[in-house]
Write a protein that holds these residues in place. Structure first.
Motif, PDB file in Angstrom:
ATOM      1  N   SER A  65       3.261   5.056  -3.771  1.00  0.00           N
ATOM      2  CA  SER A  65       1.854   5.072  -4.179  1.00  0.00           C
ATOM      3  C   SER A  65       1.694   4.503  -5.579  1.00  0.00           C
ATOM      4  O   SER A  65       0.723   3.794  -5.857  1.00  0.00           O
TER       5      SER A  65
ATOM      6  N   GLN B  24      -5.039   7.392   0.473  1.00  0.00           N
ATOM      7  CA  GLN B  24      -4.564   8.303   1.509  1.00  0.00           C
ATOM      8  C   GLN B  24      -5.666   9.282   1.900  1.00  0.00           C
ATOM      9  O   GLN B  24      -5.821   9.621   3.052  1.00  0.00           O
TER      10      GLN B  24
ATOM     11  N   ASP C 107      -2.730   2.829   1.406  1.00  0.00           N
ATOM     12  CA  ASP C 107      -1.756   3.877   1.101  1.00  0.00           C
ATOM     13  C   ASP C 107      -1.749   4.876   2.257  1.00  0.00           C
ATOM     14  O   ASP C 107      -2.687   5.636   2.425  1.00  0.00           O
ATOM     15  N   GLU C 108      -0.722   4.845   3.041  1.00  0.00           N
ATOM     16  CA  GLU C 108      -0.577   5.695   4.221  1.00  0.00           C
ATOM     17  C   GLU C 108      -1.852   5.727   5.060  1.00  0.00           C
ATOM     18  O   GLU C 108      -2.497   6.756   5.195  1.00  0.00           O
TER      19      GLU C 108
END
Ligand SMILES: Nc1ncnc2c1ncn2[C@@H]1O[C@H](COP(=O)(O)OP(=O)(O)O)[C@@H](O)[C@H]1O
Ligand SMILES: [Mg+2]
Lengths: 254, 268
Positions: free
Chosen positions: B42, B83, B158-159
């Motif tokens: 991240s 996320q 991010d994810e």
């Protein structure tokens, strides 16, 4: 100001004092600061605060606090100097007099502000919040629900701070110009941002409440404190010092 | 597209969250950043977006140093999906949400509306819904829409699939793939090696704040040493192909494997 009020672990004499003593002596220093009109006394208190910080091994925190407070001080100073018009003017412009009396009053206000904010904040850096609330519950019979609420609320401050920072980042990433230098623009943009913060806070609080309830928060019928703090000779000495400070403040005023 | 030149960054004075990272993000590719939790994925993605500045080293966007650029203005060029989609959501309807994103980069009202409609259709969103009452997967799509209304050349995720069910997951990833086919460069942090296998062209492998390997997905997943160092397991199909050995070790999709096995069976 981040991390300034956090507990700094240690085993100095200040760490070992009873939390009640620390709370009382901080309050006494505040009271002395407000009573006193003596410049020398107020400067002495400031020195005493810094001495305490040194003894407690939190000098770095104290200096950071002073740095944080300096902005407020400058603001207060300017405000006071502009509004107090009595006394001999040093110089005047557009009908506003900068007077000796104004400057002196402003100076005293700032000293007092520093003397009164430092002790309580320094106390938090050498006292575990749980120890403080424990002492208040055991000895002063504060209902533990209140003590728990207060300590939890204080614990949440850095959590909210992190949330706020993460939200600011997220909004900048989508193009909201929160990285502007213009403070008015920035505040305008902050308003819609409080929505995600509120949502995440309410969610967190609710989860915390459920978690605490599931662990039997309201079932407690008797005190079950593991550590019971006691007063020692050092505590008596500290309280005596507090009393002397207040007495000195009163006497010096005459 | 993006080039890291010996970048290091630490969140506090202790420093060293990520150290000496150098790589070049290939244009028009989907690049996955993989590694264990806390490896610094991240952090690297935020460095790419300019949300945090390197403490040493430099980040270049198309050979321009990002140090001098205004981060919010970059939204028109780099999209970022966090996320947690809730951090990006703050308005009462999906349309307002998108317009709020656009007002800073597109001054013209009509163009704003046009941009909105396009993204709403592509992501199957209803403009009048209240984002707060939508499901997790739908909110993820709203957050994705707030990034994509700017039509950025680079999209950082991010994810993007954590917490989504299988269908939501493929919907998001298929959308990402379609963007990529239309020329958007994609960088994504991802925990699911199967998704990386299916969608990514390139991977960057991180471990304990360092970039330990980079290369094509097929090559990296066949390198046991790298995966072990990063505490990762290869996707099942790659694992199977490596175990079967001769003749099979370069197959990385189910169809190919089925064909190969059928072919061998016929020969025998
Ligand atoms: N805002 C922050 N402040 C301080 N430390 C952080 C912050 N964000 C992440 N870290 C630390 O940096 C390290 C890398 O984090 P991160 O980049 O989020 O890892 P990953 O995404 O690979 O799981 C972790 O050890 C984490 O604890
Ligand atoms: Mg992460």
């Amino acid at each position: 100001m981040r991390g300034v009020l956090d507990y700094v672990p240690g085993n100095t004499i200040l760490h070992r004092l009873d939390p009640r003593t620390k709370l009382l002596i901080s309050l006494m220093i505040c009271i002395a600061a407000f009573i006193s009109d003596s410049e020398i006394f107020l400067l002495g208190l400031l020195a005493l605060n810094l001495l305490f910080a040194f003894i407690g091994g939190v000098t770095a925190q104290a200096l950071r606090m002073l740095k944080g407070l300096s902005k407020a001080c400058v603001f207060m100073f300017i405000l006071q100097v502009l509004f107090i018009q009595q006394g001999e003017p040093y110089f005047s412009f557009i009908g506003i007099h900068i007077t000796d009396y104004g400057v002196r009053t402003a100076y005293m206000v700032i000293l007092r502000l520093l003397d009164a904010t430092l002790p309580l904040s320094l106390m938090l850096t050498v006292t575990r919040l749980t120890d403080l609330s424990n002492a208040l519950v055991v000895h002063w019979h504060l209902p533990y629900q209140y003590a728990f609420t207060v300590t939890t609320a204080l614990h949440f401050i850095p959590v909210f701070f992190n949330d706020m920072q993460a939200i600011t980042e997220a909004q900048i990433a989508r193009g909201v110009s929160l990285d502007t230098r213009n403070p008015i623009k920035k505040i305008k943009l902050m308003i819609p941002m409080s929505v995600p913060l509120l949502v995440s806070s309410v969610k967190k609080t609710e989860q915390e409440a459920i978690a605490v309830e599931l662990r039997g928060f309201n079932l407690r019928t008797r005190a079950s404190t593991y550590k019971v703090p006691h007063m020692h000779a050092a505590d008596a000495a500290a309280l005596l010092l507090g009393a002397v400070l207040i007495a000195a403040a009163v006497l010096l005023n005459r | 597209m993006i080039r890291f030149d010996d970048v290091s960054f630490g969140y506090n004075d202790k420093g060293g969250t990520v150290q000496h990272i150098s790589f070049t993000l290939k244009k028009a590719c989907i690049t996955a950043i993989i590694g264990a939790n806390g490896a610094g994925k991240s952090t690297v993605s935020k460095l790419m977006r300019g949300l945090i500045r390197p403490s040493s080293g430099r980040v270049f966007l198309e050979e321009q140093d990002m140090a001098g650029m205004k981060v919010s203005q970059l939204a028109a060029r780099i999209g970022f999906l966090f996320q947690n989609p809730d951090r990006q959501i703050c308005k009462n309807t999906v349309r307002e949400e998108l317009l709020f994103s656009l007002q800073f980069t597109v001054p013209d009202r009509d163009r704003q509306a046009a941009c909105c409609e396009e993204v709403l259709a592509a992501l199957c969103l209803n403009p009048d819904d209240d984002p707060m009452v939508l499901s997790r997967g739908e909110r993820q799509r709203v957050a994705m829409a707030t990034a994509m209304v700017h039509k950025p050349e680079l999209l950082i995720l991010d994810e993007p699939t954590t917490g989504l069910d299988y269908r939501e997951c493929t919907e998001i990833m298929d959308y990402v793939r379609s963007l990529n086919r239309n020329g958007t460069t994609v960088a994504m942090v991802c925990h699911d090696m199967e998704i990386v296998q299916d969608y990514a062209d390139e991977v960057l492998v991180m471990s304990a704040g360092r970039l330990i390997a980079s290369g094509s997905t097929a090559a990296v997943f066949r390198n046991r040493e790298i995966l072990d160092a990063a505490s990762l397991l290869p996707p099942q199909i790659v694992d199977l192909s490596l175990r079967l050995g001769e003749g099979y070790e370069n197959i990385s999709d189910v169809d190919g494997m089925a064909k190969a096995i059928a072919g061998k069976g016929a020969k025998a």
